[in-house]
Design a protein around this motif. Structure first.
Motif, PDB file in Angstrom:
ATOM      1  N   TRP A 199       0.845  -1.169  -0.022  1.00 43.81           N
ATOM      2  CA  TRP A 199      -0.071  -0.045  -0.013  1.00 43.81           C
ATOM      3  C   TRP A 199       0.769   1.247   0.033  1.00 43.81           C
ATOM      4  O   TRP A 199       1.961   1.416   0.775  1.00 43.81           O
ATOM      5  N   ASP A 200       0.273   2.272  -0.730  1.00 39.12           N
ATOM      6  CA  ASP A 200       1.750   3.473  -0.875  1.00 39.12           C
ATOM      7  C   ASP A 200       2.001   4.331   0.236  1.00 39.12           C
ATOM      8  O   ASP A 200       3.015   4.551   0.603  1.00 39.12           O
ATOM      9  N   VAL A 201       0.732   4.309   0.957  1.00 41.28           N
ATOM     10  CA  VAL A 201       1.092   5.161   2.422  1.00 41.28           C
ATOM     11  C   VAL A 201       2.063   4.176   3.242  1.00 41.28           C
ATOM     12  O   VAL A 201       2.764   5.068   3.885  1.00 41.28           O
ATOM     13  N   ALA A 202       1.733   3.048   3.155  1.00 40.65           N
ATOM     14  CA  ALA A 202       2.634   2.154   4.171  1.00 40.65           C
ATOM     15  C   ALA A 202       4.071   2.173   3.620  1.00 40.65           C
ATOM     16  O   ALA A 202       5.148   2.201   4.334  1.00 40.65           O
ATOM     17  N   ALA A 203       4.288   2.097   2.242  1.00 41.91           N
ATOM     18  CA  ALA A 203       5.622   1.962   1.524  1.00 41.91           C
ATOM     19  C   ALA A 203       6.292   3.320   1.892  1.00 41.91           C
ATOM     20  O   ALA A 203       7.511   3.521   2.182  1.00 41.91           O
ATOM     21  N   LYS A 204       5.467   4.580   1.775  1.00 38.88           N
ATOM     22  CA  LYS A 204       5.949   6.031   2.160  1.00 38.88           C
ATOM     23  C   LYS A 204       6.450   5.854   3.765  1.00 38.88           C
ATOM     24  O   LYS A 204       7.585   6.512   3.863  1.00 38.88           O
ATOM     25  N   LEU A 205       5.580   5.527   4.484  1.00 38.96           N
ATOM     26  CA  LEU A 205       6.091   5.477   5.673  1.00 38.96           C
ATOM     27  C   LEU A 205       7.234   4.667   6.174  1.00 38.96           C
ATOM     28  O   LEU A 205       8.314   5.218   6.930  1.00 38.96           O
ATOM     29  N   ALA A 206       7.544   3.545   5.511  1.00 41.06           N
ATOM     30  CA  ALA A 206       8.678   2.842   5.595  1.00 41.06           C
ATOM     31  C   ALA A 206       9.918   3.679   5.259  1.00 41.06           C
ATOM     32  O   ALA A 206      11.158   3.720   5.788  1.00 41.06           O
ATOM     33  N   GLY A 207       9.667   4.465   4.276  1.00 46.07           N
ATOM     34  CA  GLY A 207      10.908   5.341   3.587  1.00 46.07           C
ATOM     35  C   GLY A 207      11.097   6.094   4.418  1.00 46.07           C
ATOM     36  O   GLY A 207      12.195   6.550   4.777  1.00 46.07           O
ATOM     37  N   ILE A 208      10.149   6.959   4.964  1.00 47.73           N
ATOM     38  CA  ILE A 208      10.441   8.086   5.867  1.00 47.73           C
ATOM     39  C   ILE A 208      10.956   7.696   7.104  1.00 47.73           C
ATOM     40  O   ILE A 208      12.140   8.249   7.445  1.00 47.73           O
ATOM     41  N   LEU A 209      10.846   6.513   7.533  1.00 41.30           N
ATOM     42  CA  LEU A 209      11.449   5.955   9.051  1.00 41.30           C
ATOM     43  C   LEU A 209      12.989   5.733   8.687  1.00 41.30           C
ATOM     44  O   LEU A 209      13.865   6.136   9.435  1.00 41.30           O
ATOM     45  N   ILE A 210      13.415   5.093   7.536  1.00 37.52           N
ATOM     46  CA  ILE A 210      14.658   4.905   7.117  1.00 37.52           C
ATOM     47  C   ILE A 210      15.450   6.132   7.016  1.00 37.52           C
ATOM     48  O   ILE A 210      16.521   6.514   7.539  1.00 37.52           O
ATOM     49  N   ALA A 211      14.754   6.932   6.401  1.00 35.89           N
ATOM     50  CA  ALA A 211      15.476   8.480   5.954  1.00 35.89           C
ATOM     51  C   ALA A 211      15.752   9.153   7.233  1.00 35.89           C
ATOM     52  O   ALA A 211      16.603   9.940   7.256  1.00 35.89           O
ATOM     53  N   PHE A 212      14.679   9.020   8.181  1.00 30.89           N
ATOM     54  CA  PHE A 212      14.833   9.782   9.452  1.00 30.89           C
ATOM     55  C   PHE A 212      16.068   9.479  10.285  1.00 30.89           C
ATOM     56  O   PHE A 212      16.821  10.323  10.644  1.00 30.89           O
ATOM     57  N   LEU A 213      16.608   8.442  10.030  1.00 31.86           N
ATOM     58  CA  LEU A 213      17.454   7.851  11.059  1.00 31.86           C
ATOM     59  C   LEU A 213      18.952   8.507  10.368  1.00 31.86           C
ATOM     60  O   LEU A 213      19.857   9.244  11.031  1.00 31.86           O
ATOM     61  N   TRP A 214      19.018   8.363   9.021  1.00 29.80           N
ATOM     62  CA  TRP A 214      20.068   9.052   8.347  1.00 29.80           C
ATOM     63  C   TRP A 214      20.108  10.547   8.626  1.00 29.80           C
ATOM     64  O   TRP A 214      21.118  11.180   8.787  1.00 29.80           O
ATOM     65  N   ASN A 215      18.890  11.175   8.643  1.00 29.93           N
ATOM     66  CA  ASN A 215      18.521  12.693   8.796  1.00 29.93           C
ATOM     67  C   ASN A 215      19.334  13.077   9.860  1.00 29.93           C
ATOM     68  O   ASN A 215      19.914  14.178  10.076  1.00 29.93           O
ATOM     69  N   TYR A 216      19.079  12.426  11.157  1.00 30.27           N
ATOM     70  CA  TYR A 216      19.359  12.780  12.526  1.00 30.27           C
ATOM     71  C   TYR A 216      20.987  12.806  12.604  1.00 30.27           C
ATOM     72  O   TYR A 216      21.417  13.719  12.871  1.00 30.27           O
ATOM     73  N   PHE A 217      21.541  11.746  12.195  1.00 31.87           N
ATOM     74  CA  PHE A 217      23.018  11.610  12.288  1.00 31.87           C
ATOM     75  C   PHE A 217      23.573  12.540  11.495  1.00 31.87           C
ATOM     76  O   PHE A 217      24.494  13.253  12.121  1.00 31.87           O
ATOM     77  N   VAL A 218      23.337  12.638  10.556  1.00 34.62           N
ATOM     78  CA  VAL A 218      24.077  13.755   9.531  1.00 34.62           C
ATOM     79  C   VAL A 218      23.952  15.129   9.952  1.00 34.62           C
ATOM     80  O   VAL A 218      24.628  16.001   9.975  1.00 34.62           O
ATOM     81  N   ASN A 219      22.407  15.598  10.501  1.00 35.81           N
ATOM     82  CA  ASN A 219      22.061  16.853  10.801  1.00 35.81           C
ATOM     83  C   ASN A 219      22.995  17.122  12.170  1.00 35.81           C
ATOM     84  O   ASN A 219      23.534  18.257  12.382  1.00 35.81           O
ATOM     85  N   VAL A 220      22.890  16.352  12.881  1.00 34.63           N
ATOM     86  CA  VAL A 220      23.797  16.610  14.138  1.00 34.63           C
ATOM     87  C   VAL A 220      25.209  16.862  13.918  1.00 34.63           C
ATOM     88  O   VAL A 220      25.776  17.739  14.362  1.00 34.63           O
ATOM     89  N   LYS A 221      25.975  15.862  13.063  1.00 33.59           N
ATOM     90  CA  LYS A 221      27.109  16.235  12.933  1.00 33.59           C
ATOM     91  C   LYS A 221      27.710  17.086  12.096  1.00 33.59           C
ATOM     92  O   LYS A 221      28.680  17.763  11.990  1.00 33.59           O
ATOM     93  N   TRP A 222      26.802  17.465  10.887  1.00 35.97           N
ATOM     94  CA  TRP A 222      27.277  18.221   9.826  1.00 35.97           C
ATOM     95  C   TRP A 222      26.469  19.562  10.018  1.00 35.97           C
ATOM     96  O   TRP A 222      27.105  20.631   9.860  1.00 35.97           O
ATOM     97  N   THR A 223      25.237  19.638  10.108  1.00 34.70           N
ATOM     98  CA  THR A 223      24.367  21.065  10.126  1.00 34.70           C
ATOM     99  C   THR A 223      24.611  21.861  11.330  1.00 34.70           C
ATOM    100  O   THR A 223      25.053  22.874  11.178  1.00 34.70           O
ATOM    101  N   TRP A 224      24.635  21.039  12.287  1.00 38.65           N
ATOM    102  CA  TRP A 224      24.531  21.746  13.662  1.00 38.65           C
ATOM    103  C   TRP A 224      26.171  21.347  14.272  1.00 38.65           C
ATOM    104  O   TRP A 224      26.463  21.902  15.248  1.00 38.65           O
ATOM    105  N   ARG A 225      27.125  20.665  13.671  1.00 43.96           N
ATOM    106  CA  ARG A 225      28.346  20.502  14.134  1.00 43.96           C
ATOM    107  C   ARG A 225      28.255  20.114  15.600  1.00 43.96           C
ATOM    108  O   ARG A 225      29.142  20.576  16.244  1.00 43.96           O
ATOM    109  N   GLU A 226      27.478  18.918  16.043  1.00 47.23           N
ATOM    110  CA  GLU A 226      27.740  18.688  17.378  1.00 47.23           C
ATOM    111  C   GLU A 226      28.125  17.188  17.464  1.00 47.23           C
ATOM    112  O   GLU A 226      28.006  16.423  16.257  1.00 47.23           O
TER     113      GLU A 226
END
Ligand code: GTP
Ligand code: MG
Length: 383
Positions: free
Chosen positions: A354-381
């Motif tokens: 189902w497209d909504v479920a597939a999208k949700l799975a995509g968002i979750l995986i992307a979220f983890l990536w997002n957190y680590f790169v933003n902490v380290k690169w965007t806000w440099r912490e």
């Protein structure tokens, strides 16, 4: 930056030493420091001393004034007694704009001045925080009875584990050389420790601001003159503070997750609305599905950035412009969009999810990536 603008050769190093009733010790310490300064100069630093005295009743300040007349490189800062941490913060504010390196050291002769040139050399090698460490090979506390050794070891172990600074062997040592550029990144308002706990909080702040840490062996000599200033209040503050550090760290993750969570709803909501509009006007196709998904992504990126900027990283001292951070956040987000759309199409078209479920799975995986790169690169912490 002033000292650096003048060029490499005129770097200034300040020894900042807090005193409370250390008249006997300061009288010995300052001539010892002045002797060591010959080697400090050879390392390319102009040495200076700042004594932060809290109106010691034993007349430490008068002794310092006498010594200041003899040597031309001594300053005295006086104030009321509010604890070691408060004294250090006052001292730092006083010298921070006029030096390149700060050496923190006790005034009671426990910290041998002879280590200072070597510590500055490590700063020259590119380290930004050099710690005189009792708990690495070559260091130690030979004068201490077993009970004091155990207490110190226990406290240090506690700080390493609870505050999460496993890499540092001596978290409570007060003998440190810090590059002023690194110290400037610390927001003193977040330190919130007044006594000895300041040493661990400061270390933690420097650590998350990306300190390049080097430990050099310190053989800690017990004080011969005067009394310890460590109080029970200091010890309680120390233990509570280690937990506070840990909690603050996880608070950032929780906030980022909350923001991300709210972004998921914004994303899904906008995705549904966009699908409704696009499908009814342009028909249902892979193109309109992708367009709806991208619209959801963009709106949620902006939403997330604003919340993270105003809340999760509210106290960030990374002084790059908000637009730079916004651009970085977008760059990270675009990579996340690639990740989450790859997941969406992979699951939806290949496996009929189902497209909504597939999208949700995509968002979750992307979220983890997002957190680590933003902490380290965007806000440099630090993670
Ligand atoms: N200005 C100022 N200096 C302080 C204060 N508390 C401690 N100090 C100084 O900080 C340094 C470290 O304090 P110490 O009492 O030696 O602590 P310690 O090394 O853990 O304990 P000792 O076993 O006594 O050596 C010394 O130079 C003290 O004079 C304070 O409240 N204000
Ligand atoms: Mg001491």
């Amino acid at each position: 930056m002033k000292a650096q603008e003048k060029g490499e050769k005129e770097k200034v190093a300040y020894v900042v030493t807090p005193t409370y009733n250390e008249r006997e010790n300061i009288r010995i310490l300052i001539p010892l420091l002045e002797e060591t300064f010959e080697s400090v100069k050879k390392k390319g630093y102009t040495p200076r001393i700042l004594v932060v005295d809290d109106n010691s009743p034993d007349g430490t300040a008068e002794e310092v004034k006498k010594l200041a007349q003899k040597y031309g490189n001594i300053e005295l800062l006086t104030g009321s007694k509010q604890g070691l941490g408060v004294a250090y913060q006052r001292g730092f504010k006083h010298v921070m704009d006029k030096c390149d390196a700060i050496i923190m050291m006790d005034a009671d002769l426990s910290h041998p001045p002879s280590l200072i040139p070597g510590m500055l050399e490590e700063l020259e090698r590119g380290y930004t925080l050099v710690i005189g460490s009792r708990y690495i090979k070559g260091g130690g506390t030979p004068d201490w009875p077993l009970s004091r050794k155990l207490i110190s070891r226990g406290g240090n172990f506690f700080a390493r584990i609870v505050a999460g600074m496993y890499r540092v062997h001596d978290c409570t040592s007060g003998f440190r050389a810090i590059s002023t550029d690194l110290l400037r990144k610390v927001d003193f308002r977040t330190l919130a420790t007044r006594g000895y706990a300041f040493l661990t909080t400061l270390l933690y702040e420097l650590y998350i601001k990306g300190a390049k840490i080097k430990e050099v062996p310190l053989v800690f000599k017990d004080r011969k003159y005067g009394e310890t200033k460590l109080t029970r209040k200091d010890i309680i503050e120390f233990f509570l503070n280690a937990w506070r550090i840990r909690f603050r760290d996880s608070k950032r993750m929780i906030k980022f997750a909350i923001v991300g969570g709210s972004g998921i709803f914004v994303n899904l909501g906008v995705f549904q609305i966009a699908k409704l509009l696009l499908y009814s006007n342009l028909g249902q196709s892979n193109g309109t599905l992708l367009a709806s998904s991208l619209i959801g992504d963009e709106i949620s990126i902006i939403w997330n950035f604003i919340l993270n900027h105003e809340w999760t990283f509210k106290h960030s001292t990374n002084d790059s412009h908000v637009l730079v951070k916004m651009l970085k956040f977008h760059a990270v987000a675009i990579s996340s969009v690639v990740i989450n759309n790859s997941v969406l199409f992979f699951l939806h078209t290949r496996f009929g999810v189902w497209d909504v479920a597939a999208k949700l799975a995509g968002i979750l995986i992307a979220f983890l990536w997002n957190y680590f790169v933003n902490v380290k690169w965007t806000w440099r912490e630090k993670i």
